[in-house]
Design a protein around this motif. Structure first.
Motif, short mmCIF file in Angstrom:
data_model
loop_
_atom_site.label_atom_id
_atom_site.label_comp_id
_atom_site.label_asym_id
_atom_site.label_seq_id
_atom_site.Cartn_x
_atom_site.Cartn_y
_atom_site.Cartn_z
N GLY A 151 2.73 -9.02 64.91
CA GLY A 151 1.46 -8.45 64.50
C GLY A 151 1.20 -8.56 63.02
O GLY A 151 0.04 -8.56 62.58
N ASP A 152 2.27 -8.67 62.21
CA ASP A 152 2.11 -8.77 60.76
C ASP A 152 2.23 -10.20 60.24
O ASP A 152 2.48 -10.43 59.06
N SER A 153 2.01 -11.19 61.13
CA SER A 153 2.12 -12.60 60.72
C SER A 153 1.11 -12.92 59.62
O SER A 153 -0.03 -12.45 59.65
N ASP A 154 1.54 -13.75 58.65
CA ASP A 154 0.57 -14.20 57.66
C ASP A 154 -0.34 -15.25 58.27
O ASP A 154 -0.09 -15.77 59.37
N TYR A 155 -1.41 -15.58 57.55
CA TYR A 155 -2.44 -16.45 58.11
C TYR A 155 -1.90 -17.83 58.47
O TYR A 155 -2.20 -18.38 59.53
N THR A 156 -1.08 -18.40 57.59
CA THR A 156 -0.55 -19.74 57.82
C THR A 156 0.27 -19.79 59.09
O THR A 156 0.10 -20.69 59.93
N TYR A 157 1.17 -18.81 59.25
CA TYR A 157 2.01 -18.79 60.46
C TYR A 157 1.15 -18.57 61.70
O TYR A 157 1.34 -19.25 62.73
N ALA A 158 0.21 -17.63 61.63
CA ALA A 158 -0.63 -17.33 62.79
C ALA A 158 -1.43 -18.57 63.21
O ALA A 158 -1.60 -18.83 64.41
N LYS A 159 -1.92 -19.33 62.24
CA LYS A 159 -2.70 -20.53 62.56
C LYS A 159 -1.83 -21.61 63.19
O LYS A 159 -2.21 -22.22 64.20
N GLN A 160 -0.66 -21.84 62.62
CA GLN A 160 0.25 -22.83 63.19
C GLN A 160 0.68 -22.44 64.61
O GLN A 160 0.75 -23.28 65.51
N SER A 161 0.94 -21.15 64.80
CA SER A 161 1.34 -20.65 66.11
C SER A 161 0.22 -20.84 67.12
O SER A 161 0.45 -21.28 68.26
N MET A 162 -1.01 -20.51 66.74
CA MET A 162 -2.15 -20.67 67.63
C MET A 162 -2.34 -22.14 68.01
O MET A 162 -2.58 -22.47 69.19
N GLU A 163 -2.21 -23.03 67.04
CA GLU A 163 -2.41 -24.45 67.32
C GLU A 163 -1.34 -24.98 68.26
O GLU A 163 -1.62 -25.81 69.14
#
Length: 376
Positions: A151-163
């Protein structure tokens, strides 16, 4: 799977619908008891049907893959025949369990390599393999393999994870559409929206998921440490995009208040271990608030646990008796508490449905939210 949207509330996004599977129909909104390893912990199938009134239960791909294993499940004829549950089953993909084993897994484009929490043996989940596993388990609704970021992922990690989740989704859909069920009945495949707590990522993910036109869609990666107001915001963002004529499943959520707030925002399906896990530890959910049944104040209370939202067992067992079972360490206590909590959750979503159809959902919800959060 078929879905009929039967009614929409005029003052909110709440909906009442009907999901039809080959193992039966499900009135929505619905709560699904969690049967992680093929059983809802401590509760007989008969009690799930007759006392709780469950219309669908959830199983977990990760746990069932490890134990009893696919060979046993296939020989049994699938999970329905193995555990004696004749109504619909949903299986999650195991992604959440794999990724929670951060010290035991290795993530790569092909999938996730992980060590069993049971014996340390190494295994590999791919988007295609997870479809194949869920085909063998035999669930009516099977989920895409996704990465669930913290839940506290930074934007870069969250975007890479989503992709990565999106690339895996395409592979999973291709596998599902090119294979057939093992046991001769229909199965359906739900994609999962990710994007952590970032509205623009959630919109991207919801757009991508909606583009596949599947029978239903799920919202994942919430209730994993983010503030509640962020969770509610992400639900609103996603449900502006997900199609209104398909069921929406909010994974792993939550408290009774969370469920009502999510229904208000257009969610149809829920699952969570909270009613059984908290019940085993003496926490009871009622229409008037939360009870710690171990407290001394219930020692001489011979009234039902909840007269306004009665579980069938409440007519037999009082708060005083239930407290006695917990204090005495009698295993019947956690079992009865789990049945009560599940029965209450099912009562809650049925009452939500009734009020949606009656046009009184919003005022009823506002009243209930205040009561449900009270510590009695």
């Amino acid at each position: 799977m078929d879905f009929e949207l039967q009614h929409k509330d005029g003052a909110s996004q709440a909906r009442a619908g009907l999901v039809t599977t080959d193992h039966g129909t499900i009135e929505t909104p619905i709560f699904m008891p969690v049967g992680t390893v093929g059983s809802v912990k401590g509760i007989h199938v008969k009690d799930l049907e007759e006392q709780v009134g469950a219309a669908i239960i959830l199983g977990n791909t990760y746990h069932l893959y490890l134990r009893p294993g696919l060979e046993v499940l296939k020989e049994a004829g699938g999970l329905h025949r193995f555990n004696g549950w004749s109504r619909p089953i949903l299986t999650d993909s195991g992604g959440f369990q794999v990724f929670s084993l951060s010290h035991r897994r290795k993530l790569k484009e092909e999938g996730a390599e992980f060590q069993s929490h049971i014996d340390g043996s190494r295994h590999f989940f791919s988007p295609e393999g997870v479809v194949d596993i869920q085909r063998v388990i035999g669930a009516d609704i099977i989920m895409a393999f996704d990465e669930c970021p913290p839940g506290d992922s930074d934007y870069t990690y969250a975007k890479q994870s989503m992709e990565l989740t999106h690339r895996w989704l395409k592979r999973g859909i291709d596998r599902f559409d090119s294979t057939e069920g093992v046991y001769g009945y229909r199965q359906t495949f739900f994609p999962i929206v990710q994007g952590a707590g970032y509205p623009d990522l959630r919109r991207q993910s919801a757009d991508y998921v909606a583009s596949f036109g599947r029978d239903g869609n799920a919202i994942g990666g919430l209730a994993v440490g983010e503030p509640e107001e962020v969770m509610y915001e992400m639900i609103e963002v996603v449900n502006e995009i997900l199609p209104v004529d398909k069921p929406r499943y909010l994974m792993g959520v939550g408290t009774p208040v969370n469920i009502l707030e999510a229904i208000d925002r257009g969610v149809d399906m829920f699952d969570c271990v909270m009613p059984t896990r908290n019940g085993r530890n003496g926490m009871l959910f009622t229409s008037q608030g939360i009870i710690n049944i171990r407290n001394e104040k219930w020692k001489h209370d011979f009234l039902p646990v909840d007269a306004d939202a009665p579980c069938a067992l409440d007519a037999v067992y009082s708060k005083a008796y239930l407290r006695h079972l917990f204090i005495a360490g009698e295993m019947l206590g956690p079992q009865l508490a789990s049945i009560h909590n599940l029965s209450f959750y099912l009562w809650l979503v049925k009452e939500a449905r009734r009020n949606i159809i009656a046009g009184s959902f919003r005022p009823w919800k506002e009243k209930m939210v205040k009561q449900l959060a009270t510590r009695l």
